[in-house]
Design a protein around this motif. Structure first.
Motif, PDB file in Angstrom:
ATOM      1  N   THR A  43       0.872  -1.186  -0.056  1.00 13.90           N
ATOM      2  CA  THR A  43      -0.155   0.018  -0.076  1.00 13.90           C
ATOM      3  C   THR A  43       0.793   1.309  -0.029  1.00 13.90           C
ATOM      4  OG1 THR A  43      -0.286  -0.063   2.378  1.00 13.90           O
ATOM      5  CG2 THR A  43      -2.035  -1.103   1.106  1.00 13.90           C
ATOM      6  N   GLY A  44       2.001   1.148   0.358  1.00 10.18           N
ATOM      7  CA  GLY A  44       3.047   2.386   0.482  1.00 10.18           C
ATOM      8  C   GLY A  44       2.887   3.074   1.682  1.00 10.18           C
ATOM      9  N   ASP A  45       3.945   3.829   2.132  1.00 14.99           N
ATOM     10  CA  ASP A  45       4.146   4.433   3.422  1.00 14.99           C
ATOM     11  C   ASP A  45       3.790   6.067   3.153  1.00 14.99           C
ATOM     12  OD1 ASP A  45       4.532   5.664   5.739  1.00 14.99           O
ATOM     13  OD2 ASP A  45       6.690   4.668   6.116  1.00 14.99           O
ATOM     14  N   PRO A  46       2.694   6.601   3.636  1.00 14.17           N
ATOM     15  CA  PRO A  46       2.498   8.094   3.427  1.00 14.17           C
ATOM     16  C   PRO A  46       3.698   8.717   3.982  1.00 14.17           C
ATOM     17  CG  PRO A  46       0.505   7.082   4.300  1.00 14.17           C
ATOM     18  CD  PRO A  46       1.642   5.944   4.632  1.00 14.17           C
ATOM     19  N   ALA A  47       4.304   8.599   4.998  1.00 13.08           N
ATOM     20  CA  ALA A  47       5.501   9.276   5.419  1.00 13.08           C
ATOM     21  C   ALA A  47       6.558   9.408   4.511  1.00 13.08           C
ATOM     22  CB  ALA A  47       6.116   8.547   6.930  1.00 13.08           C
ATOM     23  N   ARG A  48       6.744   8.195   3.709  1.00 12.00           N
ATOM     24  CA  ARG A  48       7.812   8.229   2.604  1.00 12.00           C
ATOM     25  C   ARG A  48       7.107   8.203   1.316  1.00 12.00           C
ATOM     26  NH1 ARG A  48      11.271   3.471   4.472  1.00 12.00           N
ATOM     27  NH2 ARG A  48      12.582   3.882   2.712  1.00 12.00           N
TER      28      ARG A  48
END
Length: 230
Positions: A43-48
């Motif tokens: 899903t991915g990391d919003p912080a990165r």
């Protein structure tokens, strides 16, 4: 993911050799962490803000990874809870091979995307050069050249060339300025010619007056001359 898989395999082997609640707790904790890492990768990391590309090929590799993990996870839990289970080495190797295929697919996709990005960047650089060249040419065509022509026209006017005219290439501000200059030059030329004709007329009138005065002077001189008595 490869490192965590080998760590889980090592802990499962240790749990079978010497069952220990601490080792079992580490296995369960690493399983949770492993699933969290896979979820973040998916899903991915919003912080990165780095996300895995969404392509059918990558989705298929993730589906295969889920299937392999669904087969490997019960074996690891059995080793953690009961110190039993066998054949996990083969499953670990299969799972790591699936991870390697996923990584290779991601790298290939990223390489293709990077090549496309590089091509787009080169195209943008070429477009920027073309646009800059076009702006320079258009600036010369629509700004510098009209100003230079106006300067030349004023110079010719200053040197007395009242027949100087500017070419009108457009209907913008510089075109209107050229039209105004030509109208002004025409008016000055007409005024100068009218002035010349008036000066010539006055000159002829003065010459006629001078001739008349000269005639009157001659007649006066003749009449005033002493006459003979004989």
């Amino acid at each position: 993911l490869r490192m965590r898989t080998y760590r889980l395999a090592y802990l499962a082997e240790e749990a079978r050799r010497a069952p220990d609640p601490a080792t079992a707790a580490l296995i369960r904790e690493d399983i949770v962490t492993f699933e969290q890492v896979v979820g973040t990768l998916r899903t991915g990391d919003p912080a990165r803000p780095l996300f895995v590309p969404k392509t059918p090929e990558i989705d298929a590799e993730f589906a295969l990874l889920d299937a392999e993990w669904a087969a490997l996870k019960p074996v690891l839990l059995a080793a953690a809870e009961r110190g039993t289970g066998s054949g996990e080495r083969k499953r670990v190797e299969q799972f790591v091979a699936t991870v390697n295929r996923l990584v290779a697919t991601l790298e290939r996709n990223i390489a293709e995307t990077t090549s496309l990005l590089r091509a787009i960047q080169l195209a943008l650089v070429a477009l920027a050069v073309i646009v800059a060249t076009a702006l320079i040419y258009l600036s010369f065509l629509f700004i510098i050249r009209p100003v230079h022509q106006l300067e030349e026209g004023l110079k010719r006017m200053g040197q007395g060339d009242l027949a100087a005219r500017l070419p009108v290439h457009s209907s913008d501000e510089f075109g209107q300025l050229a039209i105004g200059f030509n109208h002004m030059a025409a008016q000055l030329e007409q005024s100068y010619r009218t002035l010349e004709s008036r000066v010539e007329e006055k000159t002829r009138s003065l010459a006629h007056q001078n001739r008349r005065l000269s005639t009157l002077y001659d007649m006066t001189s003749f009449l005033n001359a002493p006459s003979s008595q004989e």
